[in-house]
Design a protein around this motif. Sequence first.
Motif, mmCIF file in Angstrom:
data_model
loop_
_atom_site.group_PDB
_atom_site.id
_atom_site.type_symbol
_atom_site.label_atom_id
_atom_site.label_comp_id
_atom_site.label_asym_id
_atom_site.label_seq_id
_atom_site.Cartn_x
_atom_site.Cartn_y
_atom_site.Cartn_z
ATOM 1 N N VAL A 17 0.867 -1.350 -0.041
ATOM 2 C CA VAL A 17 0.043 0.105 0.020
ATOM 3 C C VAL A 17 0.979 1.243 0.034
ATOM 4 O O VAL A 17 0.503 2.128 -0.701
ATOM 5 N N GLU A 22 2.014 9.300 -4.300
ATOM 6 C CA GLU A 22 1.071 10.336 -3.640
ATOM 7 C C GLU A 22 0.025 10.973 -4.491
ATOM 8 O O GLU A 22 -0.979 11.474 -4.205
ATOM 9 N N THR A 24 -1.526 9.423 -6.683
ATOM 10 C CA THR A 24 -2.686 8.412 -7.296
ATOM 11 C C THR A 24 -4.146 9.213 -6.733
ATOM 12 O O THR A 24 -4.375 9.859 -5.906
ATOM 13 N N GLU A 25 -4.964 8.862 -7.989
ATOM 14 C CA GLU A 25 -6.258 9.592 -7.684
ATOM 15 C C GLU A 25 -6.741 9.068 -6.297
ATOM 16 O O GLU A 25 -6.817 7.838 -5.928
ATOM 17 N N PRO A 26 -7.311 9.679 -5.646
ATOM 18 C CA PRO A 26 -7.775 9.284 -4.014
ATOM 19 C C PRO A 26 -8.840 8.250 -3.992
ATOM 20 O O PRO A 26 -8.604 7.264 -3.241
ATOM 21 N N ARG A 27 -9.833 8.118 -4.838
ATOM 22 C CA ARG A 27 -10.673 7.061 -4.962
ATOM 23 C C ARG A 27 -10.119 5.692 -5.295
ATOM 24 O O ARG A 27 -10.361 4.625 -4.627
ATOM 25 N N LYS A 29 -6.819 5.034 -4.965
ATOM 26 C CA LYS A 29 -5.991 4.781 -3.776
ATOM 27 C C LYS A 29 -6.663 4.049 -2.656
ATOM 28 O O LYS A 29 -6.027 3.101 -2.044
ATOM 29 N N HIS A 30 -7.947 4.536 -2.224
ATOM 30 C CA HIS A 30 -8.577 4.100 -1.256
ATOM 31 C C HIS A 30 -9.098 2.673 -1.585
ATOM 32 O O HIS A 30 -9.103 1.711 -0.673
ATOM 33 N N VAL A 31 -9.751 2.482 -2.767
ATOM 34 C CA VAL A 31 -10.221 1.105 -3.186
ATOM 35 C C VAL A 31 -9.377 0.131 -3.402
ATOM 36 O O VAL A 31 -9.203 -0.927 -2.685
ATOM 37 N N GLY A 33 -6.008 0.321 -2.035
ATOM 38 C CA GLY A 33 -5.460 -0.061 -0.822
ATOM 39 C C GLY A 33 -6.287 -1.050 -0.043
ATOM 40 O O GLY A 33 -5.796 -1.927 0.527
ATOM 41 N N SER A 34 -7.653 -0.779 0.149
ATOM 42 C CA SER A 34 -8.378 -1.727 0.670
ATOM 43 C C SER A 34 -8.375 -3.180 0.195
ATOM 44 O O SER A 34 -8.294 -4.091 0.837
ATOM 45 N N ARG A 37 -5.174 -4.898 1.181
ATOM 46 C CA ARG A 37 -5.180 -5.465 2.616
ATOM 47 C C ARG A 37 -6.127 -6.395 2.729
ATOM 48 O O ARG A 37 -5.509 -7.587 3.586
#
Length: 297
Positions: A17, A22, A24-27, A29-31, A33-34, A37
């Motif tokens: 992750v 840095e 990376t488009e926020p959404r 990165k969130h999707v 990254g999850s 994990r």
Amino acid sequence: MGASSLFTEDRSAEIVVASLGEDTEPRLKHVLGSLIRHLHAFIKDVELTNEEWEAAIAFLTETWQACTDVRQEFILLSDVLGVSMLVETINNRSLDMTTESTVLGPFHMVESPPRELGDLIALDGKGEPCLITGRVLDERGNPLPHAQVDVWQANSEGFYDVQQPETQPHRNLRGLFTADEHGEFWFRSIVPRYYPVPADGPVGRLLRATHRHPNRPAHVHLLVTAKGHRPLITHLFVKDSPYIESDVVFGVKESLVRDFAHVDDPVRADQLGFSNPFRAAHFDVILLSENGQETDR
């Protein structure tokens, strides 16, 4: 290079992750990254072997290879794992008064032909004749004039036209209808039949390996749209159909089940071009406004 940045079993997800840039488009990165994990946690939980991972890659490769212009094996895989229904449910949380959504399914692969209200969509002359009627309404019960109602279903043997291009008429049991000024729609068809999803590919092997049947209960698909309202993908299920309580794609919701009543009316049957008696079902569709608020009309 610090030792803390090197890959280890304990910190595997954290390290991957952290590699996401840095910018990376926020959404995304969130999707992503999850996903990383959860995927790493799953692999650790089951202690996945090399052989199992290779089998999983081979399965996904075969799933892609089974996809054609008229067959979407990945959608089928998503369906039988319950993912399609979960995504639909999350993305269609709405007021209790609106019609519930369900899966699109793997057979909305071609455009439905525009048809006039009252047209017969069963072009092969097979099956038990049925009149389907309904209205398209907003959350307050106001009609939505000229809403679009796209319908498709299997034939009397449980096959869609794209599954039998050599034997079924072109665009059999499909139609795109425009509701009238009162939001009403109606068309002539046949009583749909329950059927198995395609089980001759990798998804079918998965079902057999897990001792699951491949069947869906009888239903008609509807994709309903109207200006200023959220599109709705839903089904009209036949009450008492086999597999209502064990749909292989988990698509049944109680509010979508209807009685396809027997109608003994020779005059009406003659008007419809049906033999008597025939079957009939009514299904009102209530759409949610685009902003999720009650429509003020």
